[in-house]
Design an enzyme around this catalytic site. Structure first.
Site, PDB file in Angstrom:
ATOM      1  N   CYS A   1      -0.941   0.430   8.028  1.00 11.11           N
ATOM      2  CA  CYS A   1      -1.477   0.726   6.750  1.00 11.11           C
ATOM      3  C   CYS A   1      -2.893   1.480   6.721  1.00 11.11           C
ATOM      4  O   CYS A   1      -3.261   2.518   6.175  1.00 11.11           O
ATOM      5  CB  CYS A   1      -1.546  -0.243   5.586  1.00 11.11           C
ATOM      6  SG  CYS A   1       0.304  -0.743   5.205  1.00 11.11           S
TER       7      CYS A   1
ATOM      8  N   GLU B   1       0.741  -1.200  -0.153  1.00 11.61           N
ATOM      9  CA  GLU B   1      -0.008   0.388  -0.091  1.00 11.61           C
ATOM     10  C   GLU B   1       0.835   1.306  -0.087  1.00 11.61           C
ATOM     11  O   GLU B   1       0.745   2.147  -0.497  1.00 11.61           O
ATOM     12  CB  GLU B   1      -0.963   0.031   1.178  1.00 11.61           C
ATOM     13  CG  GLU B   1      -1.886  -1.154   1.330  1.00 11.61           C
ATOM     14  CD  GLU B   1      -1.352  -2.349   2.258  1.00 11.61           C
ATOM     15  OE1 GLU B   1      -0.131  -2.556   1.865  1.00 11.61           O
ATOM     16  OE2 GLU B   1      -1.997  -2.865   2.852  1.00 11.61           O
TER      17      GLU B   1
END
Ligand SMILES: NC(=O)c1ccc[n+]([C@@H]2O[C@H](COP(=O)([O-])OP(=O)(O)OC[C@H]3O[C@@H](n4cnc5c(N)ncnc54)[C@H](OP(=O)(O)O)[C@@H]3O)[C@@H](O)[C@H]2O)c1
Length: 343
Positions: free
Chosen positions: A97, A62
């Site tokens: 994340c 990510e």
């Protein structure tokens, strides 16, 4: 949302997740004991960033995708993030994340597989949902889960996923006759064997194999880089192992572990504690038999050569119970048959 719009959206979700799966596969063998993960960031119908997890301790997929989008001057706020695994929600070696997603005001997250790690499982749904992010999951989940079989197994049990590999003749023998300097299997099959090593973070052999073959147990794939040499593990009762073996003298000698007089179950558990999530057992026959008999083997990879050898030893000794496989595949590799399956 109308049906036509809904169908178009699910088709796009699948397309971008497929791309994310392709990216995740680039990390195969390099991320252990972390999972392989790929991510694609999309604005409208344009991919603005892509990324994958390249190595344990390195940035998550990510983070890579967001960084790439920014580097290329794209607006990340309002974008949709496609990721093969549920985004992490706790501080590990890198920050969570879910925090990044909220900070960057990503509007929608589509992830394929739920993270089996008990500290993450399902948490991203809650955290992101509470932060106003639209979350969808479960699309291509089976494929995404299969991609990380070893990680999924290790993270909940702290024991490695064990692959039993052996090359054998039609009569189930694992050596060529004395004086015959040809290999049992083809060069192509031996290349695939190196691919199997690439996927592993430890390779185990019995002491007799170490003594007879003096193997290096290194990963040799021309043109491929970045792989940390897997642990090389030898199991012995007698402790009789010549110090001149490659395993003790080459440049990876610090990556050799010898276990003396320990049952295989204990060795596998110790390797799991050491962070080994994918163990390749390369024989010989007695060690492989013990691995099967102790119920340790998760996946089987047999290379079958079209030859009758009539030599000793056999690939397997007697077992009390048969081992049956599912998800079986067969392939011809350089004239040999490669049979794989999950126990
Ligand atoms: N075709 C193939 O894919 C392939 C792969 C590997 C090997 N091979 C061949 O297979 C032959 C060797 O096979 P093998 O079946 O005779 O032997 P092996 O499985 O390689 O090794 C057996 C040895 O492992 C140790 N061991 C066994 N059980 C143990 C236990 N419970 N705890 C601790 N140590 C244990 C013992 O070592 P100590 O004697 O030191 O006590 C035993 O002699 C070699 O000729 C090799 O070339 C072929």
């Amino acid at each position: 949302m109308g049906k036509a719009l809904h169908d178009k959206r699910s088709e796009m979700d699948r397309r971008y997740l497929r791309r994310a799966l392709e990216l995740a596969r680039l990390g195969a063998g390099l991320t252990l004991p972390n999972p392989r993960v790929g991510a694609v960031l999309v604005h409208g119908s344009t991919i603005i960033g892509e990324g994958y997890h390249r190595r344990a301790g390195g940035p998550h997929a990510e983070v890579e995708a967001v960084a790439e989008a920014k580097k290329r001057g794209h607006e990340v706020a309002g974008a949709t993030l496609y990721v093969t695994l549920e985004p992490c929600s706790t501080q590990g070696r890198t920050p969570p994340c879910t925090g990044l997603i909220l900070r960057e005001k990503i509007a929608r997250v589509v992830f394929a597989a739920t993270d089996p790690n008990p500290v993450h499982a399902g948490a991203a749904m809650r955290l992101l949902g509470a932060g106003g992010v639209e979350v969808s999951n479960g699309i291509l989940a089976e494929e995404a889960t299969a991609l990380n079989r070893d990680f999924n197994w290790w993270i909940v049990r702290k024991r490695p996923w064990v692959v039993g590999k052996i090359a054998l003749s039609l009569d189930g023998r694992i050596t060529t006759p004395a004086g015959d300097d040809r290999w049992l299997t083809s060069p192509e099959a031996r290349r695939v064997a190196h691919e199997l090593r690439w996927e592993a973070d430890a390779i185990l052999v019995g002491a007799e194999t170490a003594r007879q073959d003096n193997p290096r147990l290194t990963v040799r794939l021309p043109g491929r880089r970045g792989k940390v040499q897997p642990w090389r593990v030898v199991t012995t009762r007698s402790g009789s192992l010549p110090r001149t073996l490659h395993l003790f003298t080459d440049r990876y000698r610090d990556r050799t572990l010898v276990f003396q007089g320990r049952p295989l179950t204990e060795i596998v558990a110790a390797l799991g504690e050491l962070g080994v999530s994918h163990l390749l057992i390369e024989g010989g026959g007695r060690i492989l038999t013990e691995a099967f008999a102790s119920g340790l083997v998760n996946e089987v990879t047999f290379f079958i050569a079209p030859a009758v050898m009539g030599t000793a030893p056999r690939a397997l000794e007697e077992l009390e119970r048969p081992i049956r496989l599912r998800e079986v595949s067969y392939a011809e590799v350089g004239g040999d048959i490669l049979c794989r399956g999950v126990v």
